[in-house]
Design a protein around this motif. Structure first.
Motif, short mmCIF file in Angstrom:
data_model
loop_
_atom_site.label_atom_id
_atom_site.label_comp_id
_atom_site.label_asym_id
_atom_site.label_seq_id
_atom_site.Cartn_x
_atom_site.Cartn_y
_atom_site.Cartn_z
N MET A 1 0.83 -1.18 0.00
CA MET A 1 0.00 0.00 0.00
C MET A 1 0.88 1.25 0.00
SD MET A 1 -2.75 1.21 2.89
CE MET A 1 -3.57 -0.37 2.90
N ALA A 2 0.84 2.02 -1.04
CA ALA A 2 1.71 3.18 -1.16
C ALA A 2 1.18 4.33 -0.32
CB ALA A 2 1.78 3.61 -2.62
N THR A 3 2.10 5.21 0.10
CA THR A 3 1.70 6.39 0.84
C THR A 3 0.87 7.29 -0.06
OG1 THR A 3 3.70 6.29 2.19
CG2 THR A 3 2.55 8.40 2.09
N THR A 4 -0.29 7.70 0.43
CA THR A 4 -1.20 8.48 -0.40
C THR A 4 -2.12 9.29 0.48
OG1 THR A 4 -2.82 8.33 -2.18
CG2 THR A 4 -2.91 6.63 -0.49
N ASN A 5 -2.80 10.27 -0.12
CA ASN A 5 -3.80 11.05 0.60
C ASN A 5 -5.12 10.30 0.59
OD1 ASN A 5 -2.03 13.20 1.11
ND2 ASN A 5 -2.45 14.12 -0.88
N VAL A 6 -5.82 10.32 1.71
CA VAL A 6 -7.10 9.64 1.81
C VAL A 6 -8.14 10.58 2.41
CG1 VAL A 6 -6.06 7.36 2.05
CG2 VAL A 6 -6.55 8.70 4.09
N PHE A 7 -9.39 10.22 2.21
CA PHE A 7 -10.51 10.99 2.73
C PHE A 7 -11.49 10.04 3.41
CE2 PHE A 7 -8.76 13.22 -0.89
CZ PHE A 7 -8.63 14.52 -0.40
N PRO A 8 -12.36 10.56 4.29
CA PRO A 8 -13.33 9.68 4.96
C PRO A 8 -14.16 8.89 3.94
CG PRO A 8 -13.30 11.83 5.99
CD PRO A 8 -12.44 11.94 4.77
N GLY A 9 -14.25 7.58 4.16
CA GLY A 9 -14.98 6.71 3.25
C GLY A 9 -14.11 6.06 2.19
N HIS A 10 -12.85 6.48 2.09
CA HIS A 10 -11.91 5.91 1.13
C HIS A 10 -11.67 4.44 1.47
CE1 HIS A 10 -8.25 6.90 -1.56
NE2 HIS A 10 -8.51 5.62 -1.62
N ILE A 11 -11.89 3.55 0.50
CA ILE A 11 -11.68 2.11 0.71
C ILE A 11 -10.26 1.75 0.29
CG2 ILE A 11 -12.43 -0.22 0.07
CD1 ILE A 11 -15.20 0.87 -0.37
N LEU A 12 -9.54 1.09 1.18
CA LEU A 12 -8.14 0.77 0.94
C LEU A 12 -7.97 -0.74 0.77
CD1 LEU A 12 -6.76 3.02 3.80
CD2 LEU A 12 -7.08 3.65 1.41
N THR A 13 -6.93 -1.11 0.04
CA THR A 13 -6.65 -2.53 -0.20
C THR A 13 -5.20 -2.81 0.19
OG1 THR A 13 -8.18 -2.50 -2.08
CG2 THR A 13 -6.70 -4.40 -1.88
N PRO A 14 -4.96 -3.25 1.43
CA PRO A 14 -3.59 -3.58 1.83
C PRO A 14 -3.12 -4.85 1.15
CG PRO A 14 -5.14 -4.20 3.53
CD PRO A 14 -5.93 -3.46 2.49
N PRO A 15 -1.79 -5.06 1.05
CA PRO A 15 -1.27 -6.26 0.39
C PRO A 15 -1.75 -7.55 1.04
CG PRO A 15 0.46 -4.63 0.74
CD PRO A 15 -0.74 -4.14 1.48
N THR A 16 -1.94 -7.52 2.37
CA THR A 16 -2.41 -8.70 3.09
C THR A 16 -3.17 -8.27 4.32
OG1 THR A 16 -1.74 -10.69 4.26
CG2 THR A 16 -0.22 -8.83 4.34
N LEU A 17 -4.12 -9.09 4.72
CA LEU A 17 -4.88 -8.81 5.94
C LEU A 17 -4.37 -9.64 7.11
CD1 LEU A 17 -8.51 -8.70 4.47
CD2 LEU A 17 -7.08 -6.77 5.15
N SER A 18 -3.34 -10.43 6.89
CA SER A 18 -2.77 -11.27 7.94
C SER A 18 -2.02 -10.42 8.97
CB SER A 18 -1.83 -12.31 7.32
OG SER A 18 -1.23 -13.08 8.32
N ASN A 19 -2.42 -10.53 10.24
CA ASN A 19 -1.79 -9.79 11.34
C ASN A 19 -1.77 -8.28 11.09
OD1 ASN A 19 -1.14 -12.18 12.77
ND2 ASN A 19 0.64 -12.48 11.45
N LEU A 20 -2.76 -7.78 10.38
CA LEU A 20 -2.84 -6.36 10.07
C LEU A 20 -3.20 -5.57 11.33
CD1 LEU A 20 -2.72 -4.29 7.72
CD2 LEU A 20 -5.21 -4.57 7.54
N LYS A 21 -2.49 -4.50 11.56
CA LYS A 21 -2.76 -3.63 12.70
C LYS A 21 -3.17 -2.25 12.18
CE LYS A 21 0.50 -5.97 15.78
NZ LYS A 21 1.71 -5.81 16.65
N LEU A 22 -4.32 -1.79 12.63
CA LEU A 22 -4.84 -0.51 12.17
C LEU A 22 -4.69 0.55 13.25
CD1 LEU A 22 -8.12 -1.63 10.35
CD2 LEU A 22 -5.82 -1.33 9.41
N GLY A 23 -4.10 1.68 12.86
CA GLY A 23 -3.95 2.79 13.78
C GLY A 23 -5.07 3.80 13.59
N PRO A 24 -4.87 5.01 14.07
CA PRO A 24 -5.90 6.05 13.98
C PRO A 24 -6.29 6.34 12.54
CG PRO A 24 -4.16 6.72 15.47
CD PRO A 24 -3.67 5.48 14.79
N GLY A 25 -7.56 6.58 12.32
CA GLY A 25 -8.04 6.97 11.00
C GLY A 25 -8.44 5.84 10.09
N LEU A 26 -8.34 4.58 10.57
CA LEU A 26 -8.70 3.43 9.75
C LEU A 26 -9.65 2.51 10.51
CD1 LEU A 26 -5.22 2.50 8.22
CD2 LEU A 26 -7.08 3.76 7.11
N TYR A 27 -10.55 1.90 9.75
CA TYR A 27 -11.56 1.02 10.34
C TYR A 27 -11.75 -0.20 9.45
CZ TYR A 27 -16.19 -0.59 11.88
OH TYR A 27 -17.23 -1.36 12.33
#
Length: 230
Positions: A1-27
């Motif tokens: 997942m490249a560094t990019t600007n995001v906005f509320p509601g933006h759907i992201l696709t990480p390379p893998t969901l295994s052991n993924l940890k989400l910090g502030p601003g992500l759900y």
């Protein structure tokens, strides 16, 4: 997942969901088909920390608690066996009186209203008030957390606070070459520091403000430091 600007509601696709940890601003949510999506809840810049932690960095001043983040808080009240702590979020946090290294019912810190603490967010849930602890969850050692005595606390943008937690950032190492200081950085936009003289305290405060508001780099800050009477 490249560094990019995001906005509320933006759907992201990480390379893998295994052991993924989400910090502030992500759900993370799961739809009716069982598909998992990562959605941005705030506007800002997407960042990756370590191998699998992602968060959205924004330059706001309202802190949204996230688990395992260090914060600087102010005790506002005591309720039974716990303290109410202002960490700059929408709701006050709770700090158990036993959530300190070596604390017991007979031997525990006696904090007063107005006391400063450097703590770690142990629980962050949108439906519950945040909870704090003043030790490392794995070692049960203070590891720098606890009551902050003396010194001064100043506020800065949340973006700068996160940058200062990076040992590679120039600000604190540069100040450390000029005079000795102790510091505690809270990702809630609060910086505590303690020096030997009032002049040094004022100098640090002005330097942090200059870097935060004027976006000074290391060279410009060094020139700015030379103009101060420290």
């Amino acid at each position: 997942m490249a560094t990019t600007n995001v906005f509320p509601g933006h759907i992201l696709t990480p390379p893998t969901l295994s052991n993924l940890k989400l910090g502030p601003g992500l759900y993370q949510q799961r739809d009716r088909d069982g598909q998992t999506s990562i959605i941005a809840t705030r506007a800002g810049t997407l960042h990756k920390s370590g191998k699998n932690k992602y968060y959205v960095e924004s330059n706001g001043r309202r802190y949204v608690p996230a688990a395992q983040e260090p914060v600087v808080g102010v005790v506002t009240a005591r309720s039974g066996e716990s303290y109410r702590v202002d960490i700059g979020s929408a709701h006050p946090a709770t700090l158990d009186a036993l959530a300190f290294e070596g604390a017991s019912k007979r031997n525990r810190p006696q904090l007063k209203v107005g006391s400063l603490v450097y703590a770690r967010v142990s629980l962050a849930n949108k439906d519950l008030e945040p909870e704090l602890e003043c030790f490392d969850a794995q070692t049960r050692k203070a590891d720098g957390f606890g009551e902050l005595k003396g010194g001064l606390v100043i506020s800065c943008s949340l973006g700068l606070a996160r940058k200062l937690l990076d040992p590679a950032h120039f600000l604190l190492p540069l100040l450390g070459t000029k005079f000795a200081l102790d510091a505690a950085i809270g990702v809630n936009g609060r910086i505590w520091f303690k020096t030997a003289t009032p002049k040094q305290t004022i100098a640090i405060s002005r330097c942090i403000q200059a870097v935060d508001e004027d976006q000074l780099d290391a060279q410009a800050l060094n020139v700015f430091l030379n103009t101060l009477d420290i």
